[in-house]
Design a protein around this motif. Structure first.
Motif, mmCIF file in Angstrom:
data_model
loop_
_atom_site.group_PDB
_atom_site.id
_atom_site.type_symbol
_atom_site.label_atom_id
_atom_site.label_comp_id
_atom_site.label_asym_id
_atom_site.label_seq_id
_atom_site.Cartn_x
_atom_site.Cartn_y
_atom_site.Cartn_z
ATOM 1 N N ALA A 114 0.834 -1.205 0.000
ATOM 2 C CA ALA A 114 0.000 0.000 0.000
ATOM 3 C C ALA A 114 0.867 1.254 0.000
ATOM 4 C CB ALA A 114 -0.931 -0.006 1.212
ATOM 5 N N PHE A 115 1.937 1.228 0.783
ATOM 6 C CA PHE A 115 2.826 2.391 0.802
ATOM 7 C C PHE A 115 3.461 2.610 -0.563
ATOM 8 C CE2 PHE A 115 7.247 3.786 0.935
ATOM 9 C CZ PHE A 115 7.083 5.076 1.414
ATOM 10 N N GLN A 116 3.962 1.540 -1.168
ATOM 11 C CA GLN A 116 4.642 1.678 -2.449
ATOM 12 C C GLN A 116 3.689 2.194 -3.523
ATOM 13 O OE1 GLN A 116 8.069 0.983 -2.527
ATOM 14 N NE2 GLN A 116 7.851 2.228 -4.373
ATOM 15 N N ARG A 117 2.437 1.722 -3.475
ATOM 16 C CA ARG A 117 1.445 2.180 -4.454
ATOM 17 C C ARG A 117 1.183 3.674 -4.313
ATOM 18 N NH1 ARG A 117 -2.656 -0.379 -2.537
ATOM 19 N NH2 ARG A 117 -3.411 1.447 -1.394
ATOM 20 N N ASP A 118 0.931 4.120 -3.077
ATOM 21 C CA ASP A 118 0.630 5.533 -2.863
ATOM 22 C C ASP A 118 1.871 6.404 -3.044
ATOM 23 O OD1 ASP A 118 -1.924 4.763 -2.354
ATOM 24 O OD2 ASP A 118 -1.791 4.938 -0.166
ATOM 25 N N PHE A 119 3.035 5.866 -2.702
ATOM 26 C CA PHE A 119 4.269 6.634 -2.866
ATOM 27 C C PHE A 119 4.565 6.861 -4.349
ATOM 28 C CE2 PHE A 119 8.950 6.859 -3.198
ATOM 29 C CZ PHE A 119 9.180 7.966 -2.393
ATOM 30 N N ASP A 120 4.387 5.823 -5.155
ATOM 31 C CA ASP A 120 4.600 5.974 -6.599
ATOM 32 C C ASP A 120 3.602 6.969 -7.194
ATOM 33 O OD1 ASP A 120 6.663 4.180 -6.485
ATOM 34 O OD2 ASP A 120 5.470 2.462 -7.156
ATOM 35 N N HIS A 121 2.366 6.913 -6.707
ATOM 36 C CA HIS A 121 1.356 7.855 -7.193
ATOM 37 C C HIS A 121 1.733 9.289 -6.821
ATOM 38 C CE1 HIS A 121 -2.492 9.701 -8.113
ATOM 39 N NE2 HIS A 121 -2.574 10.141 -6.861
ATOM 40 N N ALA A 122 2.196 9.486 -5.580
ATOM 41 C CA ALA A 122 2.577 10.830 -5.143
ATOM 42 C C ALA A 122 3.737 11.364 -5.973
ATOM 43 C CB ALA A 122 2.939 10.806 -3.662
ATOM 44 N N ARG A 123 4.685 10.512 -6.310
ATOM 45 C CA ARG A 123 5.811 10.968 -7.133
ATOM 46 C C ARG A 123 5.358 11.334 -8.543
ATOM 47 N NH1 ARG A 123 10.747 6.976 -7.049
ATOM 48 N NH2 ARG A 123 9.083 5.498 -7.584
ATOM 49 N N ARG A 124 4.422 10.556 -9.091
ATOM 50 C CA ARG A 124 3.930 10.877 -10.433
ATOM 51 C C ARG A 124 3.126 12.175 -10.432
ATOM 52 N NH1 ARG A 124 3.405 5.106 -10.709
ATOM 53 N NH2 ARG A 124 1.259 5.238 -9.917
ATOM 54 N N VAL A 125 2.419 12.424 -9.325
ATOM 55 C CA VAL A 125 1.688 13.690 -9.208
ATOM 56 C C VAL A 125 2.663 14.858 -9.169
ATOM 57 C CG1 VAL A 125 0.222 15.081 -7.689
ATOM 58 C CG2 VAL A 125 -0.349 12.686 -8.128
ATOM 59 N N LEU A 126 3.735 14.715 -8.395
ATOM 60 C CA LEU A 126 4.741 15.778 -8.321
ATOM 61 C C LEU A 126 5.410 16.000 -9.670
ATOM 62 C CD1 LEU A 126 6.469 15.019 -4.886
ATOM 63 C CD2 LEU A 126 4.910 16.895 -5.433
ATOM 64 N N GLY A 127 5.541 14.935 -10.437
ATOM 65 C CA GLY A 127 6.166 15.057 -11.755
ATOM 66 C C GLY A 127 5.203 15.497 -12.832
ATOM 67 N N GLY A 128 3.944 15.707 -12.477
ATOM 68 C CA GLY A 128 2.963 16.156 -13.448
ATOM 69 C C GLY A 128 2.477 15.074 -14.379
ATOM 70 N N LYS A 129 2.735 13.822 -14.057
ATOM 71 C CA LYS A 129 2.321 12.728 -14.931
ATOM 72 C C LYS A 129 0.931 12.206 -14.595
ATOM 73 C CE LYS A 129 7.057 11.150 -15.787
ATOM 74 N NZ LYS A 129 8.006 10.000 -15.720
ATOM 75 N N GLU A 130 0.445 12.516 -13.386
ATOM 76 C CA GLU A 130 -0.892 12.096 -12.983
ATOM 77 C C GLU A 130 -1.556 13.239 -12.237
ATOM 78 O OE1 GLU A 130 -1.102 8.528 -10.741
ATOM 79 O OE2 GLU A 130 -0.129 7.278 -12.262
ATOM 80 N N PRO A 131 -2.879 13.322 -12.302
ATOM 81 C CA PRO A 131 -3.582 14.358 -11.534
ATOM 82 C C PRO A 131 -3.697 13.944 -10.073
ATOM 83 C CG PRO A 131 -5.154 13.022 -12.749
ATOM 84 C CD PRO A 131 -3.784 12.558 -13.183
#
Length: 259
Positions: free
Chosen positions: A236-253
């Motif tokens: 769960a941490f890895q999933r949300d952490f990857d999502h947070a990084r993609r959000v910071l990189g502008g790749k996901e909303p």
């Protein structure tokens, strides 16, 4: 430090399986054999192999001197090949280093001997063994499950609470191996203290906590909210952490999830 009350109740407990002497006494702490053999059979041979050329050079000089003096013999003939000089030099250096490591270990080794039948404990320092002490006088016995830490055993008179832990025994490397730590658990049980969980359980819990601390630090670096479930659910941490990084990189909303 793990105390006599053990770890949280979620951790499973098992009966101790301590190492014993030939007389059946429980060893609280690692034996000399357990501490010595890994280094003597793995570490010292490698060190000896690196230093063997210097010993081989000395053997060659000795052989040349014997030949120049007109002396012979099986050893002189045996040392004629360079390979034989290297092999003998390696073996001699290995034996010398092994002896050099064993003597101070024997002299400084410290362990507690628990006699379950007699209900006594004795402290052994090097080649000296102290007088037996009733196990009922053990007021605490604590120790870490990881290597490099020592156990603390408090000895006091039960009829005089103010003198509790009048003496304290220190046992180095209590977490050296499972059997040595089980000796501490056996002592805790014999003294009427609650035995700590088995060493593998404590090590797994320690690794989980270190991993959770590392994950929490990673989450703080990117401003990701921390959830208690992450401490037990790495996926769960890895999933949300990857999502947070993609959000910071502008790749996901951004979403209302863990990011």
């Amino acid at each position: 430090m793990v105390d006599e009350d053990g770890a949280p109740g979620a951790l499973e407990e098992a009966a101790p399986s301590p190492r014993r002497t030939r007389d059946g006494l429980v060893l609280v702490g690692p034996s000399i054999r357990a501490r010595y053999l890994p280094g003597a059979l793995i570490g010292l041979p490698m060190v000896s192999l690196l230093l063997a050329p210097f010993v081989a050079a000395g053997l060659e000089q000795w052989r040349d001197a014997r030949v120049a003096a007109g002396a012979g013999g099986p050893l002189v003939r045996l040392l004629e090949p360079m390979a034989a000089q290297m092999l003998l030099g390696w073996l001699l250096l290995w034996a010398l280093l092994a002896l050099w490591a064993l003597v101070p270990m024997i002299a400084t080794h410290r362990v507690v001997l628990l006699d379950e039948a007699a209900g006594t404990v004795r402290l052994r320092r090097g080649l000296r063994t102290g007088e037996p002490v009733p196990v009922s006088e053990v007021v605490y016995a604590v120790g870490e499950a990881e290597r490099g830490y020592e156990a603390l055993i408090g000895i006091g008179a039960p009829e005089r609470p103010e003198d509790q832990a009048a003496r304290q025994w220190r046992i180095p490397n209590i977490g050296w191996d499972d059997a040595g730590f089980d000796g501490l658990r056996a002592l805790q049980s014999a003294a009427g203290l609650r035995a700590a969980p088995p060493r593998p359980v404590l090590l797994a819990e320690a690794r989980r906590r270190r991993r959770a601390d590392a994950h929490q630090e990673m989450a703080q670096r990117i401003g990701m909210p921390w959830r208690e479930e992450y401490a037990h659910d790495e996926a769960a941490f890895q999933r949300d952490f990857d999502h947070a990084r993609r959000v910071l990189g502008g790749k996901e909303p951004p979403s209302g999830g863990g990011g």
